[in-house]
Scaffold this motif. Sequence first.
Motif, short mmCIF file in Angstrom:
data_model
loop_
_atom_site.label_atom_id
_atom_site.label_comp_id
_atom_site.label_asym_id
_atom_site.label_seq_id
_atom_site.Cartn_x
_atom_site.Cartn_y
_atom_site.Cartn_z
N TRP A 164 12.61 -12.79 -4.94
CA TRP A 164 13.29 -11.86 -4.03
C TRP A 164 12.29 -11.28 -3.03
N THR A 165 12.83 -10.80 -1.91
CA THR A 165 12.02 -10.08 -0.92
C THR A 165 12.75 -8.80 -0.55
N VAL A 166 12.03 -7.67 -0.58
CA VAL A 166 12.63 -6.41 -0.19
C VAL A 166 11.84 -5.82 0.97
N PRO A 167 12.51 -5.11 1.89
CA PRO A 167 11.83 -4.49 3.02
C PRO A 167 11.34 -3.08 2.66
N VAL A 168 10.13 -2.76 3.07
CA VAL A 168 9.56 -1.44 2.82
C VAL A 168 8.99 -0.91 4.13
N THR A 169 9.38 0.30 4.48
CA THR A 169 8.79 1.01 5.61
C THR A 169 7.89 2.10 5.06
N GLU A 170 6.60 2.05 5.41
CA GLU A 170 5.64 3.03 4.92
C GLU A 170 5.23 3.95 6.06
N LEU A 171 5.36 5.24 5.83
CA LEU A 171 5.06 6.25 6.84
C LEU A 171 3.98 7.19 6.30
N ALA A 172 3.06 7.58 7.16
CA ALA A 172 2.01 8.50 6.76
C ALA A 172 2.06 9.74 7.65
N PRO A 173 1.72 10.91 7.09
CA PRO A 173 1.66 12.11 7.94
C PRO A 173 0.60 11.93 9.02
N THR A 174 0.81 12.56 10.17
CA THR A 174 -0.10 12.35 11.31
C THR A 174 -1.38 13.15 11.19
N THR A 175 -1.39 14.16 10.34
CA THR A 175 -2.60 14.97 10.20
C THR A 175 -3.00 15.02 8.74
N GLY A 176 -4.26 14.75 8.47
CA GLY A 176 -4.79 14.87 7.13
C GLY A 176 -4.42 13.71 6.23
N ALA A 177 -5.16 13.65 5.12
CA ALA A 177 -4.89 12.61 4.15
C ALA A 177 -3.62 12.95 3.36
N ALA A 178 -2.89 11.91 2.96
CA ALA A 178 -1.66 12.13 2.19
C ALA A 178 -2.00 12.72 0.82
N LYS A 179 -1.22 13.72 0.40
CA LYS A 179 -1.41 14.35 -0.91
C LYS A 179 -0.89 13.47 -2.04
N ALA A 180 0.20 12.71 -1.77
CA ALA A 180 0.86 11.90 -2.79
C ALA A 180 1.75 10.90 -2.08
N THR A 181 2.37 10.03 -2.87
CA THR A 181 3.29 9.03 -2.31
C THR A 181 4.68 9.25 -2.88
N THR A 182 5.66 9.28 -2.00
CA THR A 182 7.06 9.39 -2.40
C THR A 182 7.80 8.13 -1.96
N LEU A 183 8.49 7.53 -2.94
CA LEU A 183 9.30 6.33 -2.68
C LEU A 183 10.75 6.74 -2.52
N LEU A 184 11.34 6.42 -1.36
CA LEU A 184 12.69 6.87 -1.03
C LEU A 184 13.72 5.75 -1.25
N LEU A 185 14.86 6.14 -1.85
CA LEU A 185 16.04 5.28 -1.97
C LEU A 185 17.22 6.05 -1.40
N ASN A 186 18.19 5.32 -0.89
CA ASN A 186 19.36 5.98 -0.33
C ASN A 186 20.55 5.04 -0.47
N ASP A 187 21.69 5.58 -0.97
CA ASP A 187 22.89 4.75 -1.12
C ASP A 187 23.29 4.09 0.20
N ALA A 188 23.01 4.76 1.33
CA ALA A 188 23.38 4.22 2.63
C ALA A 188 22.28 3.37 3.25
N GLY A 189 21.20 3.14 2.51
CA GLY A 189 20.10 2.33 3.03
C GLY A 189 18.99 3.19 3.60
#
Length: 657
Positions: free
Chosen positions: A480-505
Amino acid sequence: PNISNFQFRITVGLHMRLPLIALLLVVSTLPLAAQPPGVDEALSRPILAPDQTKIDTQVWTATQVPVLQVPATRGAWEAQARTLRQRLLDEVVYRGKAREWRTQTVKVEEFGVIEADGYRVRKIRFEAVPGLHVPALVYEPVLTRTDRSESGPYRARTPRKIPVVLNFNGHEGTGMANAYHQARAINLAKKGLYAINVEWIGQTQLATTGLQHYKMNMLDLVGTPGLAVFYESLRRTLDIGLALPDADASKVAVTGLSGGGWQTIILSALDTRVTLANPVAGFSSFVTRTQWPEKDLGDSEQTPSDLASIADYTHLNALMAPRALQLTYNAKDTCCYRGDYAVGNLVQQARPVFDLLGASAKLGYHVNYDNGHNYEQDNREAFYRFVHEHLLDNRPGFDPREIDVTKDLRDLATLTIPVPADNADFPTLARGILASLPAPAAPTRARLQALVKAPTFTARAVDAGSASGAIFWKLHLDRWTVPVTELAPTTGAAKATTLLLNDAGRARAGDDARRWLGEGHRVAAVDPWYFGESALGKQDFLFGLLVAALGERPLGLEAGQVAATARWLKSRHGAPVQVVARGPRTSLIALVAAALEPEAISGVQLHDSWKTLREVLDRNISAQQMPEMFAFGLLAEFDLPQIEALVAPRPVVAPGR
């Protein structure tokens, strides 16, 4: 600062007395200031090729269908057939509460007789499973019971044994009153055979919301196959036919169109009391169905949980040998199972078995060239000819041409048989089964895995481009292949990673992405199988049913993809990830993924989630709406609190629940 004019006006209004420099400081410290521009655009950007997930699903499902293997000897096939038939009954039909249904005796109620020229029609009703009453019509020939001897008075003669024909209906609003059903049944009775026409569950008098076919999966959820309700109705109809006076138990035929064709093969393949079967445009191979998904995938009963993990419809046809089987299809079918692509593979697969058993002549097919999805006169006369040759042994005096019975056709009101106002349906049966179950054992991760069957995928990421603050990934998870969009905050290093799911995509996950970016988190939004960009297009739920029929579970597939994505993110960034889901469907997926993946998922946050899987029954949800909610037996052993217990001590946060 990245702030809308509306927000700016509000902010100015609140701070109009502050010095301008102070106002700029306030605005610059808002969470939105840490976001990359164009969050919604980044989440909406396509990553996969058009229809990639649908095509991947078609290829995978087709490759999972078992291939009919024909051994070299008759004895080997007979042993294989016995094993196959027993497995289908034990592992697909008679599980859970259905084991008790199997041993119950059928009770028949009478509701009058319609006398006619050369035949009569008895109106009856029987209990398919406890509480669910099914109407049927029994067409009986009126036979002369005396002969005149050449030399004397009348003398009684021995009654002739009468063959029995079961006639099953499809998805038709008029059911037993449909003209072509009546024409066939009346013709059979006038030609000296019993003909039983039984109402199909979910149709005509049984056309209630709770008996709609995609609701049968409610029983799957509580550990009893919805298929068993259909099968018990069929089996009890056969019991009724064999109990008729003078019925010939050695001569039993079954036929029907569409859903009636499906009923024909499922009963005939699994119950060897059937002598002859003639399904009409009722099914195709599961492999064929994957290639013609908008026509042939089939409803819940045609694609029941786990059937295709053991047998294809090619196997069911082969299980008829050496009994007689004629496959009838329509070349100009406007519904499904069209003759040009459906029938050839079925005949080709079945023929070696019939040849092996010395029954080559008992496998036939008929292609009709009238317009539409039909069992009209040409198909009916093909059936009469097949019956004459293979059920009646070319009995003299039997004319396979159809008798014109137009004057005998009756309206629905005349043929109606009352059913109880409190007749059972799939929700009431499921609730009753659930209430009768013993308290489940303490939840374990191994048992949850066994129920949802989540694969353990290996992830391979392919960079699919980038934009300001966003990276796009094609995450290959084995097949299988799934699409992932990864976004980073524009200032400073990221504190943690959050993986988002949504019933509407993921394209609709903008608000959640902005929130967590604002809190300094890196955000990865994924569309697992069936959701968002990984949607399957028209009639997607039919693929959901097929995955379950192949022995997998949509819920397990989706949870496995989410868990693999979390493992990949952990390996990429060095720490477990939080999973945030919005909607009841992805909330369940996230919860199961977290329960099964304790190392890579640090906790879950669920929005708009349910408190209990019983909501499936209470909200009258069907497999069309939420296919992952119907993992076989899940609610019999787990509810959401038990799954949450497997996530602990990691946090499960469900605001507003």
